[in-house]
Design a protein around this motif. Structure first.
Motif, PDB file in Angstrom:
ATOM      1  N   GLN A  14      49.401  56.530   6.229  1.00  0.00           N
ATOM      2  CA  GLN A  14      49.723  57.396   5.098  1.00  0.00           C
ATOM      3  C   GLN A  14      50.789  56.820   4.180  1.00  0.00           C
ATOM      4  O   GLN A  14      50.608  56.785   2.965  1.00  0.00           O
ATOM      5  CB  GLN A  14      50.134  58.787   5.587  1.00  0.00           C
ATOM      6  N   VAL A  15      51.889  56.360   4.718  1.00  0.00           N
ATOM      7  CA  VAL A  15      52.981  55.872   3.881  1.00  0.00           C
ATOM      8  C   VAL A  15      52.563  54.613   3.101  1.00  0.00           C
ATOM      9  O   VAL A  15      53.066  54.359   2.005  1.00  0.00           O
ATOM     10  CB  VAL A  15      54.264  55.647   4.716  1.00  0.00           C
ATOM     11  N   PHE A  44      46.917  58.689   8.505  1.00  0.00           N
ATOM     12  CA  PHE A  44      47.617  58.744   9.784  1.00  0.00           C
ATOM     13  C   PHE A  44      49.061  58.290   9.632  1.00  0.00           C
ATOM     14  O   PHE A  44      49.382  57.480   8.763  1.00  0.00           O
ATOM     15  CB  PHE A  44      46.914  57.852  10.823  1.00  0.00           C
ATOM     16  N   ASP A  45      49.906  58.818  10.492  1.00  0.00           N
ATOM     17  CA  ASP A  45      51.276  58.354  10.659  1.00  0.00           C
ATOM     18  C   ASP A  45      51.282  57.672  12.019  1.00  0.00           C
ATOM     19  O   ASP A  45      51.411  58.332  13.045  1.00  0.00           O
ATOM     20  CB  ASP A  45      52.244  59.535  10.619  1.00  0.00           C
ATOM     21  N   HIS A  46      51.055  56.379  12.000  1.00  0.00           N
ATOM     22  CA  HIS A  46      50.802  55.582  13.206  1.00  0.00           C
ATOM     23  C   HIS A  46      49.555  56.121  13.901  1.00  0.00           C
ATOM     24  O   HIS A  46      48.475  56.001  13.344  1.00  0.00           O
ATOM     25  CB  HIS A  46      52.029  55.509  14.115  1.00  0.00           C
ATOM     26  N   LEU A  47      49.675  56.768  15.044  1.00  0.00           N
ATOM     27  CA  LEU A  47      48.503  57.273  15.756  1.00  0.00           C
ATOM     28  C   LEU A  47      48.290  58.771  15.585  1.00  0.00           C
ATOM     29  O   LEU A  47      47.313  59.324  16.086  1.00  0.00           O
ATOM     30  CB  LEU A  47      48.615  56.933  17.249  1.00  0.00           C
ATOM     31  N   ASP A  48      49.201  59.431  14.874  1.00  0.00           N
ATOM     32  CA  ASP A  48      49.098  60.869  14.654  1.00  0.00           C
ATOM     33  C   ASP A  48      48.459  61.165  13.304  1.00  0.00           C
ATOM     34  O   ASP A  48      48.740  60.475  12.312  1.00  0.00           O
ATOM     35  CB  ASP A  48      50.488  61.515  14.690  1.00  0.00           C
ATOM     36  N   LYS A  49      47.631  62.211  13.258  1.00  0.00           N
ATOM     37  CA  LYS A  49      47.016  62.594  11.997  1.00  0.00           C
ATOM     38  C   LYS A  49      48.084  62.993  10.996  1.00  0.00           C
ATOM     39  O   LYS A  49      49.033  63.695  11.324  1.00  0.00           O
ATOM     40  CB  LYS A  49      46.041  63.752  12.201  1.00  0.00           C
TER      41      LYS A  49
END
Length: 180
Positions: A14-15, A44-49
């Motif tokens: 995302q970022v 995603f934020d790494h592995l999190d949605k």
């Protein structure tokens, strides 16, 4: 300038989408979210949605001629999905064939490897891609940002989210036609 931001339906970091998007928009450009399918993309934020974002154009229904430049956000899954989509790979390849500038961060150079456009270029990425880049004929360097002038277009690459400020500054200079 209209700038294509190419992402898969899911998996973009995302970022690495939102920060370059904001930088391009703040500089007066028109960022356009391009994906392989219509609807929304899941970031995603790494592995999190993370958040979802509305697709503006579909890669098989648009043309490189509608854009002045291309940004490829990273995320582990995003470029892996893109490199398995023939239309996405052709879209990326066409930016190079047309001599238009391209910017890619983190894992995004996997899509460049698949498009066979890294040969003879010097670029950076997330460190785990260095062997893939070397095997594809590119030279990998561990630098915050790398601008490569090769052939008729410029390629801006960066390693990771911590490098986003340098990445955005560099691609904005290159997209404006300023020397790196």
């Amino acid at each position: 300038m209209r700038i294509a931001f190419l992402v898969a339906p899911q998996g973009a970091e995302q970022v690495e989408l939102t920060e370059p998007w904001k930088a391009a928009s703040d500089a007066g450009h028109e960022p356009v979210l391009v994906s392989t399918k219509p609807g929304k993309v899941q970031a995603f934020d790494h592995l999190d949605k993370g958040d979802t974002f509305e697709v503006d154009e579909v890669v098989g229904e648009t043309s490189v001629n509608r854009f002045g430049a291309l940004v490829l956000p990273g995320g582990v899954a995003n470029p892996d999905f893109l490199r398995m989509d023939d239309k996405a790979v052709a879209f990326v390849k066409d930016f190079f064939a047309e001599g238009k500038p391209v910017a890619a961060i983190c894992h995004a150079p996997w899509t460049l490897v698949e498009a066979d456009v890294v040969r003879g270029r010097v670029l950076t990425s997330w460190p785990s891609l260095r062997t893939d880049i070397r095997n594809a004929g590119g030279t990998w360097v561990d630098e915050q940002v790398k601008i490569c002038d090769h052939g008729s277009n410029q390629l801006v690459t960066s390693r990771k989210p911590d490098d986003l400020k340098a990445f955005c500054d560099a691609f904005l200079h290159v997209f404006a036609g300023e020397p790196g």
